[in-house]
Design an enzyme around this catalytic site. Structure first.
Site, short mmCIF file in Angstrom:
data_model
loop_
_atom_site.label_atom_id
_atom_site.label_comp_id
_atom_site.label_asym_id
_atom_site.label_seq_id
_atom_site.Cartn_x
_atom_site.Cartn_y
_atom_site.Cartn_z
N PRO A 157 -31.22 -42.17 30.71
CA PRO A 157 -31.28 -41.22 29.60
C PRO A 157 -32.64 -41.28 28.90
CG PRO A 157 -29.59 -42.89 29.21
CD PRO A 157 -30.20 -43.19 30.53
N GLU A 158 -33.21 -40.13 28.66
CA GLU A 158 -34.50 -40.08 27.97
C GLU A 158 -34.26 -39.71 26.51
OE1 GLU A 158 -37.99 -38.93 29.79
OE2 GLU A 158 -37.15 -38.65 31.78
N LYS A 174 -35.67 -45.00 22.36
CA LYS A 174 -34.50 -44.75 23.21
C LYS A 174 -33.33 -45.63 22.80
CE LYS A 174 -37.07 -43.52 27.33
NZ LYS A 174 -37.13 -43.68 28.79
N ARG A 207 -44.31 -44.18 39.66
CA ARG A 207 -43.47 -43.08 39.19
C ARG A 207 -43.95 -41.77 39.79
NH1 ARG A 207 -40.92 -44.52 34.41
NH2 ARG A 207 -39.45 -42.90 35.01
#
Ligand SMILES: [Zn+2]
Length: 308
Positions: free
Chosen positions: A2-3, A59, A298
């Site tokens: 989750p961002e 976050k 990434r």
């Protein structure tokens, strides 16, 4: 994973449901990984606390707690780490004052419960009779009769407690940043701008998808060295970061992974990605195929024509 927009959405959903509720008791599972603070400290801090607010920091989901009538952080100097009881902390602990009256005059102690969802963590508000699913690591029984459960199959999520104000996520909050706080983060940095955006010590909570989307909107290549980006371009980038995050929050966060919202139901809409996950597909502006490269492990997506 989750961002920021997902975490913001979940925190808002939880705030609506549990603010003002009181945690009657806490059950914690046997798995060690999810517990960043000792189980006894978590139980002692949460039990009999009132949830004053729920908000996002980076976050993390932060529950601000009023520990009314507690002696958790009493004058004896017992910190939250020295709590003994894992399950049932006694309501009235021995007090040095002989009168019940004196207890009531004790000012509410404030504390925080901090939840990081990791990869697959979820917080569910549910009725006590609903099935306790596998990988449930914490159950908070609330005075309203409902339960707040933490479920996390992969166990990268973390639960911890802190005294009020103690918890401070690193970096600056992107949605609250202005140009004056944003520019110095990148000036003189030789790393690719993409890596700098993902660096949680600089900015809180900007993840891979939103970094790619922001760089596209600002017309900057992910591999571009941060130090070569002009003041004007960085100003544009800040606007882009905020736009992308706000749009995603308005949509309820994009659903890439399999977590659910605080109702326990799938609830997210997908932000229309302009570059992320669109390798080989035509740029929505100029039709050039979107490229994918790997920076620091990434995936990064960009339009070789629109981004310089
Ligand atoms: Zn393009």
């Amino acid at each position: 994973m989750p961002e920021l927009p997902e975490v913001e959405t979940i925190a808002r959903g939880l705030a609506k449901r549990v603010t003002g509720d009181v945690i009657d008791s806490v059950w914690l599972g046997q798995k060690k990984e999810p517990l960043k603070s000792p189980a006894s400290a978590i139980a002692a801090t949460l039990e009999h606390s009132r949830i004053a607010a729920v908000r996002r920091m980076g976050k993390h989901i932060v529950f601000d707690l009023d520990c009314v009538g507690r002696t958790l952080l009493s004058a004896k100097g017992r910190g939250p780490n020295s709590g003994r009881a894992r399950s049932k902390a006694p309501l009235a602990q021995p007090s040095s004052t002989p009168h019940a009256e004196a207890d009531r005059s004790v000012r509410p102690t404030r504390a925080q419960w901090i939840v990081h969802l990791g990869m697959t963590g979820r917080l569910q508000v549910c009725e006590p009779q609903s099935e306790v699913v596998k990988h449930t690591h914490a159950i908070l029984k609330l005075s309203s009769g409902r339960e707040l459960r933490f479920v996390d199959p992969r166990r990268f999520g973390r639960l911890s407690v802190a005294q009020a104000g103690d918890f401070d996520a690193a970096g600056i909050e992107p949605l609250e940043a202005d140009v004056e706080t944003f520019l110095p983060l990148f000036q003189g940095r030789k790393t690719p701008i993409k890596s700098a955006l993902l660096n949680q010590n600089l900015l809180r909570g900007v993840g891979n998808i939103y970094a790619d989307e922001s760089l596209f909107r600002a017309g900057l290549r992910p591999r571009r060295r941060a130090s070569t980006i002009t003041r004007d371009q960085l100003g544009k980038l800040l606007v882009a970061v905020k736009e992308v995050l706000k749009e995603a929050i308005a949509l309820g966060g994009s659903s890439i992974s399999d977590y659910v919202n605080s109702d326990g139901e799938e609830g997210f809409f997908q932000l229309r990605h302009r570059v992320y996950g669109r390798e080989g597909e035509p740029c929505l502006v100029c039709k050039t195929p979107i490229k994918r490269i790997v920076i620091a492990g990434r995936s990064s997506h960009y339009c070789p024509k629109c981004q310089k």
